[in-house]
Structures are given as structure tokens and as C-alpha cells.
Design a protein around this motif. Structure first.
Motif, PDB file in Angstrom:
ATOM      1  N   VAL A  26       0.847  -1.200   0.000  1.00 44.95           N
ATOM      2  CA  VAL A  26       0.000   0.000   0.000  1.00 44.95           C
ATOM      3  C   VAL A  26       0.880   1.246   0.000  1.00 44.95           C
ATOM      4  O   VAL A  26       2.070   1.192   0.308  1.00 44.95           O
ATOM      5  CB  VAL A  26      -0.960   0.008   1.212  1.00 44.95           C
ATOM      6  CG1 VAL A  26      -1.886  -1.197   1.151  1.00 44.95           C
ATOM      7  CG2 VAL A  26      -0.197   0.029   2.539  1.00 44.95           C
ATOM      8  N   PRO A  29       1.149   3.645   4.554  1.00 45.80           N
ATOM      9  CA  PRO A  29       0.576   3.020   5.760  1.00 45.80           C
ATOM     10  C   PRO A  29       0.804   3.843   7.017  1.00 45.80           C
ATOM     11  O   PRO A  29       1.836   4.511   7.162  1.00 45.80           O
ATOM     12  CB  PRO A  29       1.315   1.683   5.835  1.00 45.80           C
ATOM     13  CG  PRO A  29       2.620   1.925   5.159  1.00 45.80           C
ATOM     14  CD  PRO A  29       2.306   2.887   4.042  1.00 45.80           C
ATOM     15  N   GLU A  30      -0.175   3.766   7.913  1.00 48.16           N
ATOM     16  CA  GLU A  30      -0.084   4.430   9.218  1.00 48.16           C
ATOM     17  C   GLU A  30      -0.694   3.506  10.269  1.00 48.16           C
ATOM     18  O   GLU A  30      -1.829   3.042  10.103  1.00 48.16           O
ATOM     19  CB  GLU A  30      -0.836   5.765   9.195  1.00 48.16           C
ATOM     20  CG  GLU A  30      -0.834   6.481  10.534  1.00 48.16           C
ATOM     21  CD  GLU A  30      -1.729   7.705  10.552  1.00 48.16           C
ATOM     22  OE1 GLU A  30      -1.852   8.330  11.622  1.00 48.16           O
ATOM     23  OE2 GLU A  30      -2.340   8.018   9.501  1.00 48.16           O
ATOM     24  N   LEU A  55       5.409  -1.838  11.116  1.00 42.28           N
ATOM     25  CA  LEU A  55       4.394  -1.174  10.304  1.00 42.28           C
ATOM     26  C   LEU A  55       4.359  -1.751   8.891  1.00 42.28           C
ATOM     27  O   LEU A  55       3.282  -2.045   8.354  1.00 42.28           O
ATOM     28  CB  LEU A  55       4.663   0.329  10.259  1.00 42.28           C
ATOM     29  CG  LEU A  55       3.797   1.138   9.280  1.00 42.28           C
ATOM     30  CD1 LEU A  55       2.329   1.037   9.656  1.00 42.28           C
ATOM     31  CD2 LEU A  55       4.251   2.588   9.245  1.00 42.28           C
ATOM     32  N   GLN A  56       5.524  -1.936   8.282  1.00 46.03           N
ATOM     33  CA  GLN A  56       5.564  -2.420   6.907  1.00 46.03           C
ATOM     34  C   GLN A  56       5.030  -3.847   6.799  1.00 46.03           C
ATOM     35  O   GLN A  56       4.359  -4.203   5.817  1.00 46.03           O
ATOM     36  CB  GLN A  56       6.988  -2.334   6.357  1.00 46.03           C
ATOM     37  CG  GLN A  56       7.555  -0.920   6.283  1.00 46.03           C
ATOM     38  CD  GLN A  56       6.692   0.024   5.458  1.00 46.03           C
ATOM     39  OE1 GLN A  56       6.101  -0.358   4.447  1.00 46.03           O
ATOM     40  NE2 GLN A  56       6.614   1.278   5.895  1.00 46.03           N
ATOM     41  N   ALA A  59       1.242  -3.755   7.178  1.00 47.62           N
ATOM     42  CA  ALA A  59       0.629  -3.142   5.998  1.00 47.62           C
ATOM     43  C   ALA A  59       0.710  -4.043   4.775  1.00 47.62           C
ATOM     44  O   ALA A  59       0.107  -3.741   3.740  1.00 47.62           O
ATOM     45  CB  ALA A  59       1.311  -1.811   5.696  1.00 47.62           C
ATOM     46  N   ASN A  61       3.478  -4.546   3.191  1.00 49.14           N
ATOM     47  CA  ASN A  61       4.533  -4.002   2.325  1.00 49.14           C
ATOM     48  C   ASN A  61       5.829  -4.786   2.421  1.00 49.14           C
ATOM     49  O   ASN A  61       6.706  -4.636   1.570  1.00 49.14           O
ATOM     50  CB  ASN A  61       4.812  -2.543   2.692  1.00 49.14           C
ATOM     51  CG  ASN A  61       3.700  -1.618   2.225  1.00 49.14           C
ATOM     52  OD1 ASN A  61       2.700  -2.079   1.692  1.00 49.14           O
ATOM     53  ND2 ASN A  61       3.879  -0.325   2.419  1.00 49.14           N
ATOM     54  N   SER A 112      -5.774  -7.110   2.753  1.00 49.95           N
ATOM     55  CA  SER A 112      -4.377  -6.959   2.323  1.00 49.95           C
ATOM     56  C   SER A 112      -4.156  -7.224   0.845  1.00 49.95           C
ATOM     57  O   SER A 112      -3.032  -7.427   0.401  1.00 49.95           O
ATOM     58  CB  SER A 112      -3.489  -7.887   3.160  1.00 49.95           C
ATOM     59  OG  SER A 112      -4.073  -9.167   3.304  1.00 49.95           O
ATOM     60  N   VAL A 154      -4.186  -0.839  10.512  1.00 49.75           N
ATOM     61  CA  VAL A 154      -3.297   0.049   9.773  1.00 49.75           C
ATOM     62  C   VAL A 154      -4.115   0.758   8.694  1.00 49.75           C
ATOM     63  O   VAL A 154      -4.836   0.102   7.931  1.00 49.75           O
ATOM     64  CB  VAL A 154      -2.142  -0.742   9.115  1.00 49.75           C
ATOM     65  CG1 VAL A 154      -1.359   0.122   8.133  1.00 49.75           C
ATOM     66  CG2 VAL A 154      -1.220  -1.315  10.185  1.00 49.75           C
ATOM     67  N   THR A 156      -4.225   2.480   5.153  1.00 50.93           N
ATOM     68  CA  THR A 156      -3.387   2.211   3.976  1.00 50.93           C
ATOM     69  C   THR A 156      -2.964   3.464   3.228  1.00 50.93           C
ATOM     70  O   THR A 156      -2.057   3.417   2.395  1.00 50.93           O
ATOM     71  CB  THR A 156      -4.142   1.306   2.986  1.00 50.93           C
ATOM     72  OG1 THR A 156      -5.300   2.004   2.506  1.00 50.93           O
ATOM     73  CG2 THR A 156      -4.553  -0.004   3.649  1.00 50.93           C
TER      74      THR A 156
END
Length: 468
Positions: A26, A29-30, A55-56, A59, A61, A112, A154, A156
């Protein structure tokens, strides 16, 4: 930094039982929410909580070391109609970890991205259903109900197109497995006895280690489902979409789509916007659970033995659902009126109260909480009928401490969830955080007493939707 110590037993099964597929990255991401208590149980260190590496991974990622993302195959009866291939259309099982408590747990991203099972869907979820699942599943855990759990949400940074453009999100779900009745149906439909045998062994190892074969597995599933549905009934909970692909063989509450907790008590209450005939109404949940278990039994017949012996054996086990449910229901509602060891004669006492509540649409949670803390008379218009019931009840010498452990003060009410979602869409997570904090100790009255209130006129949410 090593985030998780993965040990992926499901992905070691034959590869036609799943699809190897990575999440789709994405844009921005947060991390909105992290369940730190659960994160510690999964072996995460505190210095990883706000790391970019975590976080990655959450997400989609990045792939964590040891992770082997897959989408599980399953089929299912949806509103009674069999669909031979469903599967994880917007979810990725990242892998399994052994928790600090020694429990094997799946870590799954939901929303996802597409998989081979997406059926032309985008594989995404929007923020609202992700926050709803987080709140409701964690509340169920706090109530003591077997459930999947939520690790994180999260954002996106991307829009998801539904009726309109909506903010995208991914929820990380944790469960002791994601083995469904529909998982067995997928392979039974294909007459794949080898896969059914492997799946049976997997379900036993994950959930019922004392079971010694398919009959034991079926019996254990019947017992756990009966107990689970009784707990749902005792909370006024309506799952909303009890398809066989949402029926967990290990007895977990799974797939929080159009779910809800009732406000005013109505046994025929339906929330799902697509359940136009009330198949999954509150009062129908025990019957539907038994129906789902009959489908499970049908999948296991080839493993049990020749049909002339397997069918009677499996039928007897499925039929044991009804007495087991009635015992569990009596125990659950007995504790709700302060009786640790409710007798059959108490069933009429409980039923009479529920009939009084239904006649006046008395708030389910408020009524039982009021019984716990004092007297619920103020909730009823027909004070004479309630007074008569109350006198009979007091004759049974109910214990308040038993009720205090059975009757929550606060539940994730629909209007509060919607309030939290709408605020979060605007970037304000404070209502979500306040509700989540109150629900973490639901048997205590929250500092903000308004979270206990039933919706005012105009606030009541009449329908909920599949959305993740």
C-alpha cells in the motif's frame, strides 16, 4: 530486528490446500491501533511496537523473516446455498507463532489485497469494518467468549471504492486457527480424502488434542459450538452471517461482519442488511449452528467408515448438540440471574423474564445489569408483572457476586461503534480509544457512564453490513 518466530504448519500441508500469495503493498501506511497486550503474548518486544519494520509487515509491504504468506482454500453454504469455492479473497495468513503461553496462533492480514480466491474483488477493506472487528472481537475476549482477536489496524493511505470512496485499512487478526466447516467442505466436494485426513489431523492437533479420530473431532466440535452459541445468547449477540465458512471447527467466534449486540430485546432481531428472511436472527442461532455441524458431519463420513455405520454414528453426535446447548444455555442464563447451579425448574423463571423483556423491548444489557446492581423495575411499564417475577426470583436467593461476573455493564453498542468510526474517518481516534478502554473491563462500570446508555431515538442502528 526479528519480529515474530514463525513456525508454519499449515503451509506445510499439500500445496493444493492453499495458494501461496503475498499481500499487495500500500502507498502510505499508518499504524492506527496496536493491541500491545496481545503483541507481547506474540513475542514482540516493546521497542518493535512503533518500528517502521512492524508497520511495513502489518501493511503487507514487507514479508517478515520466516513468514510464508498463503490464502486458505475453503467452500461454504452462504444463506443455505452451497458455493464450492470461496477461500481467503482478501486475507493472507502470514504464518503461525508460538505465544508466550505456549499456544500456536495464526497471524492474518485482512484487507491486504487480492488472492486467487478473490472472485474479481479488490481484496481490500475500508476503515469502518476494521475498527468494528477490532472493538467487537476484543470485547468478546474480555467477556470470556472464545474468539479471534485483533492485533492492529493500519490505515493504507489509499481509497477503497464501495458505494463511494472510503479510507482503506488492514486489520491484523490472531486466532488459534482459521479452520472452518467450509474448509472441510472444500475438500469433501472434491472427494479428496487425503486432504480431509490431513485437515482432520490438523484440527485435532490445533484444538482437541485428546481426540483420536474424526468421530471424536465431530463430538468436540458439537460441544464447543453448543457452548459458544449459549454464550452468544447470554450477551444478546447476533453474529449476522452464520454461513458454514464462518463456522469455526474449534469453537471460536470468527468473521465479524454484520454482527451486533441487541439493545431492546427481540428474539426475532436481525441486523444483517442482506438477511431478508431472518435466517440468522438471534433466536435461530442454535438451530443454524446444529445445521452447520450436520454439514461438517457429512464431510467426515468417508473418514468414519462405510455409510451404513458412519451415518448413524455421526447423526447421534450431531443430535447431541440440542441437549448440550440446553444445558449450556441454562448455565449461562442461570448465572445471569445469580444462580451458579441452575435447575431445570429455573428455566421457566428465566424464560418468563425474557418474555417480559420482549413484550416491552426492554434493553437486554441494561436489564441484567440492573438486576445485578439493584432492581430493574424502572425498566418495565407493567410493574405488577415484573414485581411478581421479582418475588419468585428472590425466593431462589440469587447471589449478586455471580451476576456481577456474568452481566456486563458495557457492550460495544452499534451507535457507539458508528460514532467511533465516523470520528476516525475524520482523523479523531479518541471515541474509539475511549470505547476500547471501557470494553477491556466490561463488567465494571466505565468512568464515562454514557457508554452504558441505550441509543436515543434517531441513534439506533437498525442494520449492519458485510464490509471487510
Amino acid at each position: 530486528m526479528t519480529l515474530f518466530s514463525f513456525d508454519n504448519s499449515y503451509s506445510r500441508l499439500p500445496d493444493h490446500m492453499f495458494a501461496e500469495v503475498a499481500p499487495t503493498p500500500v502507498r502510505a501506511p499508518e499504524l492506527l491501533v496496536l493491541n500491545q497486550e496481545l503483541a507481547l503474548e506474540l513475542g514482540l518486544s516493546e521497542n518493535a511496537f512503533h518500528s517502521d519494520e512492524l508497520l511495513q509487515v502489518l501493511a503487507g509491504n514487507a514479508i517478515a523473516k520466516g513468514s510464508n504468506p498463503i490464502a486458505q482454500a475453503y467452500a461454504g453454504h452462504q444463506f443455505g446455498n452451497f458455493v464450492p469455492q470461496l477461500g481467503d479473497g482478501r486475507a493472507h495468513l502470514l504464518g503461525e507463532v508460538i505465544s508466550t503461553n505456549g499456544e500456536r496462533l495464526d497471524i492474518v492480514l485482512k484487507g491486504s489485497g487480492p488472492t486467487p480466491f478473490s472472485r474479481n474483488g479488490d481484496g481490500r477493506a475500508w476503515l469502518g469494518p476494521a475498527l468494528r472487528e477490532f472493538l467487537v472481537s476484543e470485547a468478546m475476549h474480555a467477556f470470556g467468549v472464545p474468539t479471534t482477536r485483533a492485533l492492529a489496524v493500519v490505515a493504507t493511505g489509499e481509497r477503497v471504492q464501495r458505494e463511494t470512496g472510503l479510507p482503506g485499512a488492514i486489520i491484523t487478526r490472531v486466532a488459534s486457527s482459521h479452520i472452518r466447516v467450509g474448509t472441510f467442505q472444500y475438500f469433501a466436494y472434491r472427494n479428496d480424502q487425503q486432504a480431509l485426513q490431513r485437515l482432520t489431523e490438523m484440527a485435532i492437533s490445533r484444538h482437541f488434542t485428546s481426540a483420536e479420530g474424526p468421530l471424536d473431532l465431530l463430538q468436540a466440535a458439537v460441544h464447543t459450538q453448543a457452548d459458544l452459541i449459549a454464550q452468544w445468547m447470554g450477551l444478546g449477540f447476533i453474529h449476522g452471517v452464520m454461513n458454514t465458512d464462518n463456522c469455526h471447527v474449534g469453537g471460536l467466534t470468527i468473521d465479524y461482519g454484520p454482527c451486533a449486540f441487541m439493545d431492546g430485546f427481540d428474539p426475532a432481531k436481525v441486523f444483517s442488511s442482506i438477511d431478508r428472511h431472518g435466517r440468522y436472527a438471534y433466536q435461530n442461532q442454535p438451530d443454524i449452528a446444529a445445521w452447520n455441524l450436520a454439514q461438517f458431519a457429512g464431510c467426515l463420513l468417508p473418514l468414519i467408515g462405510p455409510e451404513d455405520t458412519a451415518i448413524p454414528l455421526a447423526t447421534d453426535i450431531v443430535n447431541s448438540f440440542v441437549p448440550r446447548f440446553h444445558r449450556s444455555w441454562l448455565a449461562v442464563f442461570g448465572r445471569k440471574i445469580g444462580l451458579e447451579d441452575a435447575k431445570q425448574a429455573d428455566r421457566a423463571l428465566i424464560t418468563d423474564l425474557l418474555n417480559l423483556m420482549a413484550a416491552e423491548s426492554v434493553d437486554f444489557t441494561q436489564c441484567f445489569h440492573a438486576l445485578t446492581t439493584g432492581n430493574a423495575a424502572h425498566l418495565f411499564n407493567d410493574n405488577n408483572r415484573y414485581a411478581e417475577w421479582h418475588e419468585r426470583w428472590q425466593g431462589r436467593k440469587p447471589e449478586a457476586n455471580i451476576m456481577a461476573r456474568a452481566n456486563p455493564a458495557v457492550i460495544p453498542r452499534n451507535h457507539r461503534i458508528e460514532e467511533a468510526i465516523q470520528a476516525a474517518v475524520q482523523g479523531d481516534l479518541a471515541p474509539f480509544a475511549a470505547l476500547h478502554t471501557a470494553l477491556s473491563t466490561p463488567y465494571m462500570e466505565p468512568s464515562d457512564k454514557t457508554l452504558m446508555d441505550a441509543p436515543n431515538e434517531g441513534e439506533e442502528v437498525q442494520a449492519t453490513f458485510c464490509g471487510t
